[in-house]
Enzyme design. Structure first.
Site, PDB file in Angstrom:
ATOM      1  N   PHE A   1      -9.951  -0.094  -0.327  1.00 41.16           N
ATOM      2  CA  PHE A   1      -9.699  -1.144   0.651  1.00 41.16           C
ATOM      3  C   PHE A   1     -10.315  -2.468   0.183  1.00 41.16           C
ATOM      4  O   PHE A   1     -11.461  -2.514  -0.253  1.00 41.16           O
ATOM      5  CB  PHE A   1     -10.275  -0.743   2.018  1.00 41.16           C
TER       6      PHE A   1
ATOM      7  N   LYS B   1      -1.012  -1.202  -4.706  1.00 37.63           N
ATOM      8  CA  LYS B   1      -1.777   0.021  -4.988  1.00 37.63           C
ATOM      9  C   LYS B   1      -0.763   1.084  -5.409  1.00 37.63           C
ATOM     10  O   LYS B   1      -0.229   1.796  -4.551  1.00 37.63           O
ATOM     11  CB  LYS B   1      -2.520   0.489  -3.730  1.00 37.63           C
TER      12      LYS B   1
ATOM     13  N   ASP C   1       0.863  -1.172   0.000  1.00 44.94           N
ATOM     14  CA  ASP C   1       0.000   0.000   0.000  1.00 44.94           C
ATOM     15  C   ASP C   1       0.917   1.245   0.000  1.00 44.94           C
ATOM     16  O   ASP C   1       1.348   1.680  -1.060  1.00 44.94           O
ATOM     17  CB  ASP C   1      -0.873  -0.122   1.262  1.00 44.94           C
TER      18      ASP C   1
HETATM   19  P1  IMP Z   1       1.918  -0.547   3.755  1.00 44.74           P
HETATM   20  O1  IMP Z   1       3.004  -0.519   4.791  1.00 44.74           O
HETATM   21  O2  IMP Z   1       1.132   0.748   3.757  1.00 44.74           O
HETATM   22  O3  IMP Z   1       2.400  -0.887   2.382  1.00 44.74           O
HETATM   23  O4  IMP Z   1       0.856  -1.583   4.241  1.00 44.74           O
HETATM   24  C1  IMP Z   1       0.943  -2.924   4.033  1.00 44.74           C
HETATM   25  C2  IMP Z   1       0.010  -3.677   4.949  1.00 44.74           C
HETATM   26  O5  IMP Z   1      -1.208  -2.958   5.204  1.00 44.74           O
HETATM   27  C3  IMP Z   1      -0.397  -4.972   4.280  1.00 44.74           C
HETATM   28  O6  IMP Z   1       0.493  -6.007   4.589  1.00 44.74           O
HETATM   29  C4  IMP Z   1      -1.780  -5.196   4.842  1.00 44.74           C
HETATM   30  O7  IMP Z   1      -1.682  -5.920   6.057  1.00 44.74           O
HETATM   31  C5  IMP Z   1      -2.330  -3.818   5.127  1.00 44.74           C
HETATM   32  N1  IMP Z   1      -3.224  -3.336   4.042  1.00 44.74           N
HETATM   33  C6  IMP Z   1      -2.998  -2.312   3.200  1.00 44.74           C
HETATM   34  N2  IMP Z   1      -4.025  -2.136   2.340  1.00 44.74           N
HETATM   35  C7  IMP Z   1      -4.930  -3.089   2.665  1.00 44.74           C
HETATM   36  C8  IMP Z   1      -6.231  -3.448   2.114  1.00 44.74           C
HETATM   37  O8  IMP Z   1      -6.765  -2.856   1.161  1.00 44.74           O
HETATM   38  N3  IMP Z   1      -6.856  -4.504   2.714  1.00 44.74           N
HETATM   39  C9  IMP Z   1      -6.322  -5.196   3.751  1.00 44.74           C
HETATM   40  N4  IMP Z   1      -5.116  -4.902   4.286  1.00 44.74           N
HETATM   41  C10 IMP Z   1      -4.429  -3.845   3.751  1.00 44.74           C
END
Ligand code: IMP
Length: 182
Positions: free
Chosen positions: A158, A137, A109
């Site tokens: 989400f 994303k 994300d």
């Molecule tokens: P980042 O550090 O922002 O890249 O977040 C990664 C983590 O956030 C992932 O391993 C997921 O556990 C959670 N995450 C981010 N987006 C989503 C989503 O759309 N659905 C469910 N979990 C998400």
């Protein structure tokens, strides 16, 4: 039986967005790329719990290289200074020194989790590290991150299912669902 087009997880409604067949097809495509790129090597797959457990199981069964898999989890702490959240990789119980490592993640994300993970793993001196994610994303990325293997890019909404959760629920669907009216 017909699949439900919408599901309710806790207090939110979700609509089907990536059917199981498409997920399997993309996982096979990525596994074929890894089989080709890592020919002659013995990679260590590091699956990040909890979200990647279903993806990792499907991906590994399409890999025909000699390989190992281990599961790691990230622990988060509130920083005592302005650095904010610090994440630590826990459960790294195999020696990755000199080994080619492939991180298996459910979704990238902001990319902050993967950036922290890369930093920590580099301290263990692996031969190389690649990121393999089920979903990405691209418009949410906050850091420069080289995601070598990605099954599917999605918009900034989400999602749940196929291992991904909303507040710990919703992991157990075969398809991926996107939130309605976030
Ligand atoms: P980042 O550090 O922002 O890249 O977040 C990664 C983590 O956030 C992932 O391993 C997921 O556990 C959670 N995450 C981010 N987006 C989503 C989503 O759309 N659905 C469910 N979990 C998400």
């Amino acid at each position: 039986m017909q699949k439900p087009k919408t599901i309710r997880v806790k207090d939110k409604d979700f609509t089907i967005s990536i059917p199981e067949a498409e997920l399997k097809q993309q996982i096979k495509r990525v596994a074929d790329e890894i089989n080709r790129d890592y020919a002659g090597k013995k990679p260590v797959f590091l699956a990040v719990l909890n979200g990647s457990f279903i993806f990792a199981a499907d991906l590994l069964r399409e890999i025909d290289l000699p390989c190992e898999i281990s599961f790691v989890k990230l622990a988060s702490y509130e920083g005592t200074s302005t650095t904010g959240t610090i994440r630590e990789v826990i459960g790294l119980n195999i020696d990755i020194t000199g080994r080619p490592v492939i991180i298996v993640e459910d979704i990238v994300d902001t990319g902050l989790t993967m950036a922290h993970m890369l930093d920590t793993l580099k301290g263990h001196n692996p031969a190389s590290i690649d990121i393999c994610t089920l979903l990405l994303k691209p418009t949410k990325l906050q850091v420069k991150l080289n995601v070598r293997y990605c099954c599917k890019e999605i918009p900034d909404d989400f999602v749940v299912g196929f291992g991904l959760d909303y507040d710990s629920f919703g992991r157990n669907t075969k398809d991926i669902y996107t939130i309605i009216n976030q």
